[in-house]
Design a protein around this motif. Structure first.
Motif, PDB file in Angstrom:
ATOM      1  N   ARG A   1       0.813  -1.219   0.000  1.00  0.00           N
ATOM      2  CA  ARG A   1       0.000   0.000   0.000  1.00  0.00           C
ATOM      3  C   ARG A   1       0.853   1.279   0.000  1.00  0.00           C
ATOM      4  N   ARG A   2       1.883   1.316   0.826  1.00  0.00           N
ATOM      5  CA  ARG A   2       2.716   2.511   0.924  1.00  0.00           C
ATOM      6  C   ARG A   2       3.446   2.777  -0.394  1.00  0.00           C
ATOM      7  N   GLU A   3       3.996   1.720  -0.987  1.00  0.00           N
ATOM      8  CA  GLU A   3       4.696   1.883  -2.256  1.00  0.00           C
ATOM      9  C   GLU A   3       3.728   2.317  -3.362  1.00  0.00           C
ATOM     10  N   HIS A   4       2.555   1.712  -3.377  1.00  0.00           N
ATOM     11  CA  HIS A   4       1.564   2.051  -4.405  1.00  0.00           C
ATOM     12  C   HIS A   4       1.029   3.469  -4.203  1.00  0.00           C
ATOM     13  N   TRP A   5       0.986   3.918  -2.949  1.00  0.00           N
ATOM     14  CA  TRP A   5       0.486   5.266  -2.677  1.00  0.00           C
ATOM     15  C   TRP A   5       1.322   6.310  -3.409  1.00  0.00           C
ATOM     16  N   THR A   6       2.593   6.014  -3.657  1.00  0.00           N
ATOM     17  CA  THR A   6       3.462   6.922  -4.414  1.00  0.00           C
ATOM     18  C   THR A   6       2.809   7.259  -5.745  1.00  0.00           C
ATOM     19  N   HIS A   7       2.215   6.258  -6.378  1.00  0.00           N
ATOM     20  CA  HIS A   7       1.534   6.495  -7.659  1.00  0.00           C
ATOM     21  C   HIS A   7       0.309   7.374  -7.468  1.00  0.00           C
ATOM     22  N   HIS A   8      -0.416   7.180  -6.399  1.00  0.00           N
ATOM     23  CA  HIS A   8      -1.600   8.004  -6.153  1.00  0.00           C
ATOM     24  C   HIS A   8      -1.214   9.458  -5.864  1.00  0.00           C
ATOM     25  N   VAL A   9      -0.041   9.656  -5.259  1.00  0.00           N
ATOM     26  CA  VAL A   9       0.439  11.006  -4.948  1.00  0.00           C
ATOM     27  C   VAL A   9       1.003  11.686  -6.195  1.00  0.00           C
ATOM     28  N   ASP A  10       1.779  10.944  -6.985  1.00  0.00           N
ATOM     29  CA  ASP A  10       2.416  11.490  -8.197  1.00  0.00           C
ATOM     30  C   ASP A  10       2.242  10.500  -9.328  1.00  0.00           C
ATOM     31  N   VAL A  11       1.177  10.679 -10.107  1.00  0.00           N
ATOM     32  CA  VAL A  11       0.817   9.704 -11.141  1.00  0.00           C
ATOM     33  C   VAL A  11       1.828   9.627 -12.278  1.00  0.00           C
ATOM     34  N   LEU A  12       2.678  10.618 -12.407  1.00  0.00           N
ATOM     35  CA  LEU A  12       3.679  10.597 -13.471  1.00  0.00           C
ATOM     36  C   LEU A  12       5.038  10.084 -12.993  1.00  0.00           C
ATOM     37  N   ALA A  13       5.152   9.755 -11.717  1.00  0.00           N
ATOM     38  CA  ALA A  13       6.400   9.193 -11.204  1.00  0.00           C
ATOM     39  C   ALA A  13       6.639   7.837 -11.865  1.00  0.00           C
ATOM     40  N   LEU A  14       7.878   7.543 -12.149  1.00  0.00           N
ATOM     41  CA  LEU A  14       8.231   6.270 -12.777  1.00  0.00           C
ATOM     42  C   LEU A  14       8.371   5.213 -11.685  1.00  0.00           C
ATOM     43  N   ILE A  15       7.215   4.664 -11.317  1.00  0.00           N
ATOM     44  CA  ILE A  15       7.214   3.643 -10.270  1.00  0.00           C
ATOM     45  C   ILE A  15       6.667   2.360 -10.855  1.00  0.00           C
ATOM     46  N   GLY A  16       7.056   1.267 -10.272  1.00  0.00           N
ATOM     47  CA  GLY A  16       6.546  -0.010 -10.709  1.00  0.00           C
ATOM     48  C   GLY A  16       7.586  -1.095 -10.560  1.00  0.00           C
ATOM     49  N   ILE A  17       7.295  -2.214 -11.173  1.00  0.00           N
ATOM     50  CA  ILE A  17       8.214  -3.348 -11.191  1.00  0.00           C
ATOM     51  C   ILE A  17       9.087  -3.184 -12.425  1.00  0.00           C
ATOM     52  N   SER A  18      10.366  -3.301 -12.253  1.00  0.00           N
ATOM     53  CA  SER A  18      11.306  -3.095 -13.344  1.00  0.00           C
ATOM     54  C   SER A  18      10.999  -3.986 -14.544  1.00  0.00           C
ATOM     55  N   SER A  19      11.065  -3.401 -15.720  1.00  0.00           N
ATOM     56  CA  SER A  19      10.845  -4.150 -16.962  1.00  0.00           C
ATOM     57  C   SER A  19      11.830  -5.294 -17.122  1.00  0.00           C
ATOM     58  N   TRP A  20      12.992  -5.167 -16.509  1.00  0.00           N
ATOM     59  CA  TRP A  20      13.966  -6.270 -16.583  1.00  0.00           C
ATOM     60  C   TRP A  20      13.363  -7.514 -15.944  1.00  0.00           C
ATOM     61  N   LYS A  21      12.651  -7.331 -14.843  1.00  0.00           N
ATOM     62  CA  LYS A  21      12.042  -8.462 -14.131  1.00  0.00           C
ATOM     63  C   LYS A  21      10.847  -9.018 -14.894  1.00  0.00           C
ATOM     64  N   THR A  22       9.965  -8.133 -15.369  1.00  0.00           N
ATOM     65  CA  THR A  22       8.785  -8.627 -16.083  1.00  0.00           C
ATOM     66  C   THR A  22       9.179  -9.280 -17.399  1.00  0.00           C
ATOM     67  N   SER A  23      10.144  -8.708 -18.102  1.00  0.00           N
ATOM     68  CA  SER A  23      10.586  -9.296 -19.373  1.00  0.00           C
ATOM     69  C   SER A  23      11.224 -10.662 -19.158  1.00  0.00           C
ATOM     70  N   ALA A  24      12.055 -10.782 -18.123  1.00  0.00           N
ATOM     71  CA  ALA A  24      12.678 -12.076 -17.825  1.00  0.00           C
ATOM     72  C   ALA A  24      11.620 -13.114 -17.444  1.00  0.00           C
ATOM     73  N   ALA A  25      10.634 -12.699 -16.645  1.00  0.00           N
ATOM     74  CA  ALA A  25       9.566 -13.625 -16.250  1.00  0.00           C
ATOM     75  C   ALA A  25       8.754 -14.057 -17.467  1.00  0.00           C
ATOM     76  N   PHE A  26       8.406 -13.113 -18.339  1.00  0.00           N
ATOM     77  CA  PHE A  26       7.635 -13.472 -19.536  1.00  0.00           C
ATOM     78  C   PHE A  26       8.446 -14.371 -20.472  1.00  0.00           C
ATOM     79  N   LEU A  27       9.743 -14.137 -20.601  1.00  0.00           N
ATOM     80  CA  LEU A  27      10.580 -14.994 -21.443  1.00  0.00           C
ATOM     81  C   LEU A  27      10.575 -16.424 -20.914  1.00  0.00           C
ATOM     82  N   ALA A  28      10.737 -16.573 -19.613  1.00  0.00           N
ATOM     83  CA  ALA A  28      10.702 -17.909 -19.007  1.00  0.00           C
ATOM     84  C   ALA A  28       9.338 -18.561 -19.226  1.00  0.00           C
ATOM     85  N   LEU A  29       8.266 -17.782 -19.102  1.00  0.00           N
ATOM     86  CA  LEU A  29       6.919 -18.321 -19.312  1.00  0.00           C
ATOM     87  C   LEU A  29       6.675 -18.705 -20.770  1.00  0.00           C
TER      88      LEU A  29
END
Length: 182
Positions: A63-91
């Protein structure tokens, strides 16, 4: 609630999925077999994962980490694309071995729709913004303090099914909810 810098990421880590995910979708479809029903099922699976992660992880455990997005919607927050891309490649490799490459292609297509729609809905100057007014209104309402509804970003499907959808009322529309990026 104080915002957290824990999920702030670099521009490369934020935007990379917009390039790697379409490539991985093409790879999954090329190694096939291409089955339309699996792609549709994959998109539906992603839409549920999106809803569940947003509702049960981002609004509770993170919740606290996600609240950053609610406070500043243009902040570059999230799960790194390196992680999601690696997970999708494995899948992709796993699902191809199971004969379900189209299913993971559909999941990735749903994820691509999610990151694309979410990106556009916070940027009114984007040329595609005008095509998603209902999604923007739903998401703007979700961003209001105390509104624990409308967890689906790219679709309100699961909010309707699971009873967490709330419509923007005419009074809220006249007060400006849904008329600006939040």
């Amino acid at each position: 609630m104080a915002a957290s810098n824990k999920w702030l990421i670099s521009s490369l880590a934020y935007y990379l999925d917009f390039f790697t995910v379409p490539l991985l979708i093409m790879v999954a479809l090329l190694i096939g077999p291409v089955l339309f029903w699996q792609m549709v099922a994959g998109v539906l699976i992603w839409s549920f994962v999106e809803y569940a992660m947003h509702r049960f992880l981002f609004h509770s455990l993170y919740r606290r980490e996600h609240w950053t997005h609610h406070v500043d919607v243009l902040a570059l927050i999230g799960i790194s694309s390196w992680k999601t891309s690696a997970a999708f490649l494995a899948l992709v490799v796993l699902f191809q071995a199971l004969g379900m490459a189209s299913l993971i292609a559909g999941v990735m297509l749903g994820y691509l729709a999610y990151i694309s729609v979410h990106y556009v809905m916070h940027r009114p100057e984007h040329p595609l913004y005008r095509f998603i007014p209902g999604l923007v209104r739903n998401h703007d309402l979700h961003h209001q303090r105390g509104v624990e509804k409308n967890f689906g970003v790219s679709s309100p499907l699961w909010d309707h099914i699971l009873g967490t959808y709330v419509a923007v009322s005419h009074a809220e529309l006249s007060e400006g909810v849904g008329s600006k990026a939040r």
